[in-house]
Design an enzyme around this catalytic site. Structure first.
Site, PDB file in Angstrom:
ATOM      1  N   HIS A 281       5.839  -3.820   0.910  1.00  0.00           N
ATOM      2  CA  HIS A 281       5.313  -2.831   0.724  1.00  0.00           C
ATOM      3  C   HIS A 281       3.993  -2.587   1.271  1.00  0.00           C
ATOM      4  O   HIS A 281       2.993  -1.754   0.992  1.00  0.00           O
ATOM      5  CB  HIS A 281       5.663  -2.400  -0.860  1.00  0.00           C
ATOM      6  CG  HIS A 281       5.044  -3.096  -1.847  1.00  0.00           C
ATOM      7  ND1 HIS A 281       5.217  -4.556  -2.129  1.00  0.00           N
ATOM      8  CD2 HIS A 281       3.927  -2.826  -2.508  1.00  0.00           C
ATOM      9  CE1 HIS A 281       4.847  -5.006  -2.875  1.00  0.00           C
ATOM     10  NE2 HIS A 281       3.989  -3.882  -3.422  1.00  0.00           N
ATOM     11  N   CYS A 282       2.971  -4.289   1.165  1.00  0.00           N
ATOM     12  CA  CYS A 282       2.695  -4.101   1.086  1.00  0.00           C
ATOM     13  C   CYS A 282       1.625  -5.214   2.970  1.00  0.00           C
ATOM     14  O   CYS A 282       0.803  -4.409   3.845  1.00  0.00           O
ATOM     15  CB  CYS A 282       1.383  -5.534   0.516  1.00  0.00           C
ATOM     16  SG  CYS A 282       1.337  -4.261  -1.308  1.00  0.00           S
ATOM     17  N   ILE A 283       2.113  -6.430   2.733  1.00  0.00           N
ATOM     18  CA  ILE A 283       1.254  -6.583   4.347  1.00  0.00           C
ATOM     19  C   ILE A 283       2.272  -6.268   5.868  1.00  0.00           C
ATOM     20  O   ILE A 283       0.790  -6.432   6.756  1.00  0.00           O
ATOM     21  CB  ILE A 283       1.990  -8.366   4.890  1.00  0.00           C
ATOM     22  CG1 ILE A 283       1.869  -8.813   3.348  1.00  0.00           C
ATOM     23  CG2 ILE A 283       2.038  -8.965   5.545  1.00  0.00           C
ATOM     24  CD1 ILE A 283       2.690 -10.435   3.173  1.00  0.00           C
ATOM     25  N   ILE A 285       2.302  -2.770   6.520  1.00  0.00           N
ATOM     26  CA  ILE A 285       1.897  -1.090   5.777  1.00  0.00           C
ATOM     27  C   ILE A 285       0.086  -1.605   5.773  1.00  0.00           C
ATOM     28  O   ILE A 285      -0.608  -1.144   6.757  1.00  0.00           O
ATOM     29  CB  ILE A 285       2.047  -0.762   4.774  1.00  0.00           C
ATOM     30  CG1 ILE A 285       3.659  -1.137   5.069  1.00  0.00           C
ATOM     31  CG2 ILE A 285       1.702   0.974   4.828  1.00  0.00           C
ATOM     32  CD1 ILE A 285       4.433   0.494   6.544  1.00  0.00           C
ATOM     33  N   ASP A 286      -0.415  -2.465   5.207  1.00  0.00           N
ATOM     34  CA  ASP A 286      -1.990  -2.211   4.240  1.00  0.00           C
ATOM     35  C   ASP A 286      -2.516  -2.884   5.695  1.00  0.00           C
ATOM     36  O   ASP A 286      -3.764  -1.515   5.727  1.00  0.00           O
ATOM     37  CB  ASP A 286      -1.816  -3.278   3.007  1.00  0.00           C
ATOM     38  CG  ASP A 286      -0.684  -2.982   2.024  1.00  0.00           C
ATOM     39  OD1 ASP A 286      -0.859  -1.715   2.496  1.00  0.00           O
ATOM     40  OD2 ASP A 286      -1.826  -3.583   1.445  1.00  0.00           O
TER      41      ASP A 286
END
Length: 440
Positions: A281-283, A285-286
């Site tokens: 959910h992070c790498i 997208i962020d």
């Protein structure tokens, strides 16, 4: 509690305000997913009265029935939260009762590659409709620098109340790592940035009840940037090692051994390992939030763009290696039976968000391979709306499939035995180093 650079408390926004109610709660969490539910659990565990708001009635109903939908929160955890007074709502009227409201809603990518702030805007408007003097509002949803002050603050101030005067407003990036039993929410330092010094003090005091260490940022923009920096750092370094894996194969270098050796250096190096792609959910997208913001200023963030390109092509590289392996055995990929082991984005959790298993399966199907999967945490899996068959006995299955691809190294897998039993095994995780096993 350890606090870094915390400023003194004390302004009128600390007071409960005129609208204090007898049934007031100390925390309302908006968004009861992988970020919000662990926060609610931790707050309840230290004795705070907590309510949750989630627009999905199935989530609220399940939680109120004592059932968790999040890997890191068990059903027993939910029952303990209920015993402490926790209730999940779909109606935002519960927000008016809370001293502190924390927004933990998703921020996916929009069609143009920027952050989709629709959930943040919706949650903020719900808060604004119930806002009262003395409340603390915190955004935890990952986004680009400036969101708290340029998007959230104006929406809240449509209520007629002013941030830093009538209510406190802050940003605190979530640092949830699903499945990580060593660095949970309490043990992970919490970064906090306030719109004003008094806002920051309020947020520091709140999080100090829940976590061991609170780190105060200069402001909300620095706190927002800290989150993006953390994951952009990982994104770029994963891309580096993924590209090295491809180049090392051409150079006849064992990339895994090179990483092992480099990792013995006690300073100046952190080991990253190649894989079939980047999930979670992070790498994936962020870093795009930061790239989007930079592009809006007329610049390019070339590191992020290149890292995204490299990591996005890893599934194609994996499928090409699968095809090469089958060719060496005199088989075409077309019509071959390929078993995918592990379809979650990291080991020992059920979370499938942005898992590279999806593009790998899609590419295999495009080349007319017959695919099936096994994952101890996933009972049903579909790709592009088409169900993928699930094998039950993985040890028996690897004997019959033409090729088995280890995409996720769940601890439940007996890897040496699978290596012994499989007709062909391709290990994309660098876990099985023995003759007859192909490693990424």
């Amino acid at each position: 509690m350890q606090v870094e650079q915390a400023k003194p408390l004390g302004d009128k926004s600390e007071q409960p305000g005129d609208a204090e109610q007898a049934d007031q709660v100390e925390l309302a969490v908006i968004g009861l997913g992988y970020v919000g539910l662990p926060l609610a659990r931790e707050a309840a565990s230290v004795g705070l009265r907590v309510v949750g708001l989630d627009r999905d009635p199935r989530v609220a109903a399940a939680l109120n029935a004592g059932h968790s939908h999040v890997d890191d929160v068990s059903d027993a955890d939910v029952r303990r939260m209920q015993a402490a007074g926790f209730l999940a709502y779909t109606d935002d009227s519960c927000l008016a009762r809370a001293q502190t409201v924390v927004i933990c809603v998703p921020t996916p990518l929009s069609e143009d590659g920027g952050p989709d702030l629709s959930a943040v805007v919706s949650a903020t408007r719900a808060v604004a409709g119930r806002l009262r003097r003395g409340q603390l509002i915190v955004l935890e949803s990952t986004t680009y620098p400036g969101t708290t002050e340029e998007v959230v603050k104006p929406l809240l101030e449509e209520s007629g109340l002013r941030a830093g005067e009538d209510f406190a407003l802050a940003f605190s990036p979530e640092r949830i790592d699903p499945g990580n039993t060593t660095h949970g929410l309490r043990a992970t330092p919490k970064v906090v940035g306030g719109c004003t010094p008094s806002c920051a003090a309020r947020a520091v005091a709140f999080y100090g009840k829940i976590v061991d260490t609170v780190v105060q940022a200069k402001g909300t923009r620095e706190a927002e940037m800290a989150k993006l920096l953390e994951n952009t750092y990982r994104h770029v370094n994963i891309a580096l090692v993924n590209e090295l894996a491809i180049l090392c194969r051409e150079l006849h270098v064992d990339v895994w051994d090179a990483i092992r050796c480099a990792g013995t250096k006690p300073f100046g190096f952190q080991a990253f390992r190649p894989s079939a792609g980047v999930g979670g959910h992070c790498i994936p997208i962020d870093p795009n939030y930061l790239s989007y913001k930079v592009r809006s200023l007329g610049y390019e963030f070339r590191f992020v763009e290149l890292a995204r390109e490299i990591n996005a092509r890893m599934p194609e590289y994996v499928v090409r290696r699968v095809q090469d392996l089958l060719n060496t055995e005199g088989r075409a990929l077309h019509g071959s039976q390929v078993l995918l082991l592990g379809v979650t984005y990291k080991p020992d959790i059920a979370d499938q968000r942005e898992s590279p298993a999806v593009p790998v399966a899609r590419l295999l199907r495009k080349r007319d391979a017959e695919i099936a999967f096994h994952d101890p945490f996933v009972t049903e899996w579909s790709v592009d709306g088409m169900a993928v068959p699930r094998v039950i006995d993985v040890t028996t299955a690897v004997r019959s499939f033409d090729l088995t691809v280890l995409l996720q190294d769940h601890s439940a897998y007996d890897l040496p035995r699978l290596a012994d039993e499989a007709r062909l095994l391709f290990d994309t995780r660098g876990r099985i180093f023995r003759p007859g096993v192909e490693v990424l």
